[in-house]
Design an enzyme around this catalytic site. Structure first.
Site, short mmCIF file in Angstrom:
data_model
loop_
_atom_site.label_atom_id
_atom_site.label_comp_id
_atom_site.label_asym_id
_atom_site.label_seq_id
_atom_site.Cartn_x
_atom_site.Cartn_y
_atom_site.Cartn_z
N SER A 1 1.95 21.50 -18.55
CA SER A 1 0.57 21.83 -18.22
C SER A 1 -0.24 20.58 -17.83
O SER A 1 0.01 20.00 -16.77
CB SER A 1 -0.07 22.56 -19.40
OG SER A 1 -1.33 23.09 -19.06
N ASP B 1 2.49 11.89 -6.59
CA ASP B 1 2.16 12.14 -5.19
C ASP B 1 1.38 11.00 -4.57
O ASP B 1 1.51 10.72 -3.37
CB ASP B 1 1.37 13.44 -5.05
CG ASP B 1 2.25 14.68 -5.20
OD1 ASP B 1 3.46 14.51 -5.44
OD2 ASP B 1 1.73 15.81 -5.08
N LYS C 1 4.79 24.41 -16.23
CA LYS C 1 3.67 25.33 -16.45
C LYS C 1 2.57 24.97 -15.46
O LYS C 1 1.80 24.05 -15.69
CB LYS C 1 3.13 25.25 -17.87
CG LYS C 1 1.97 26.20 -18.12
CD LYS C 1 1.40 26.04 -19.51
CE LYS C 1 0.22 26.98 -19.72
NZ LYS C 1 -0.93 26.66 -18.85
#
Length: 394
Positions: A299, A310, A324
């Site tokens: 999460s 990224d 999740k």
């Protein structure tokens, strides 16, 4: 007190938020809509059970079971909280609650409650409980068919009271008796590794996470400076971190980023999409950064890992995270007589590159499986060693 049927009607109206039904005061008198008829039927069944079942059933038990049944068909992250459970949830979000100092999950394959992580300096850590221990009984009651919420409820209680749990660890089975205590969830454990590398383990995302990371970083920088040294790199350890507050995932990511998107959330309506962007970071952006994750990083941990990966801000070491990729919102339910909360999945989140990690997780740049531990020998953290080796070899 409200009548039982009125309480059911009230609760179903609120649950209607989650299934997209708008209910008016005339709903139950209107048989033209099958959805409304079904809801009225459910209320009638509950009332028949209350009046005619072979033994008396508490109103709250029936009401909670009805709501839990509806929420249970949505997804595994949506959940109904009774008033008592909601109060405990609020305490945990504030970072302080009474208990024994473990984070647990429901292990359906092994039919028990599993210890996800042990919080340092708590009754559980002092008693020697370990990650992946199985709690097979609580005060003599088997956890085989016990829900996670029920297990947590049974383990928490008045500070100073005793709790006995039965542990299965490998082929061993034994009882552990602990004294409940106030658990202060300082989420950061920090130290210097390899002489000049700042290491910070973040165990959860509560209201204090970002502030605690900043304080830990400043403390370690001062410690190095007092010895005539400066930090050469940072390791942020998110292993066994089950997540927490979305706002804290964003602000923790923002500590290490200067610009760009951190995460976006999208629901079923396009106009509900939200994007969270970084502002100039507050931690030393020039230091090499390694992020440690494992299968229990979930999460909010995955939001941070996805953003830093990224943006090429951190090298991810470990194994693929839990996966999740959804956002839940908690809707308080109640007035003076009907209280509780409904946690609903309302959106999925996406990393800056537009990737959804739901059910897939964040993959590491450097995959390192945790070494098999040898009983009786010190813990072998080869994943942390790999992170240090990576920094050395840059």
């Amino acid at each position: 007190m409200l009548s039982f049927l009125k309480r059911v009607t009230y609760a179903l109206l609120l649950v209607g938020i989650g299934i997209g039904i708008s209910i008016t005061s005339n709903t139950f008198a209107n048989g033209r809509d099958d959805r409304y008829t079904s809801i009225a039927l459910l209320g009638e069944i509950l009332e028949d059970i209350k009046q005619n079942y072979v033994r008396e059933i508490d109103d709250d038990v029936l009401l909670d079971a009805a709501i839990e049944g509806m929420v249970g068909v949505l997804d595994k992250h949506s959940q109904y909280y009774s008033p008592e459970e909601f109060a405990r949830l609020q305490q945990q979000s504030r970072g302080e609650f009474g208990g024994i100092g473990i984070r647990v999950t429901r292990d359906d394959e092994r039919k028990a409650i599993a210890v996800n992580s042990v919080i340092e300096n708590t009754p559980s850590s002092r008693a020697g409980l370990q990650d992946d221990d199985l709690i097979i009984a609580i005060e003599g009651t088997s956890t085989r068919n016990m829900t996670l919420a029920e297990a947590v409820r049974r383990m928490r209680g008045k500070v100073g009271t005793k709790l006995t749990i039965t542990i299965r660890r490998g082929d061993e089975r034994f009882d552990v008796t602990l004294s409940r205590a106030i658990i202060d969830l300082n989420p950061v454990n920090e130290r210097i590794v390899d002489n000049t590398i700042i290491y910070m383990h973040l165990s959860g995302f509560n209201e204090h996470s970002t502030e605690s990371l900043e304080k830990a970083y400043a403390k370690l920088v001062a410690e190095l400076d007092s010895n005539g040294l400066a930090p050469t790199a940072m390791i942020l350890d998110l292993r066994n971190n089950p997540g927490g507050l979305l706002s804290q995932a964003v602000s923790v990511s923002d500590l290490f980023l200067n610009r760009g998107e951190i995460v976006s959330t999208r629901g079923r309506e396009d106009n509900n999409a939200r994007r969270f962007n970084a502002s100039p970071g507050t931690l030393n952006g020039k230091l090499p950064l390694v992020l440690l994750i494992n299968e229990n990083s979930a999460s909010a941990s995955e939001i941070v890992a996805g953003a830093l990966k990224d943006h090429r801000k951190a090298t991810i070491v470990g194994i693929t995270s839990y996966g999740k990729g959804s956002v839940q919102t908690t809707f308080p339910i109640g007035d003076a007589e009907v209280t509780g909360a409904l946690k609903l999945t309302i959106q999925n989140y996406y990393t800056p590159d537009g990737n959804s990690i739901d059910e897939t997780g964040v993959a590491p740049d450097v995959e390192v499986m945790l070494a098999e531990q040898v009983e009786g020998e010190p813990f072998n953290d080869n994943q942390l060693d790999a992170a240090v080796d990576f920094i050395r070899g840059r």
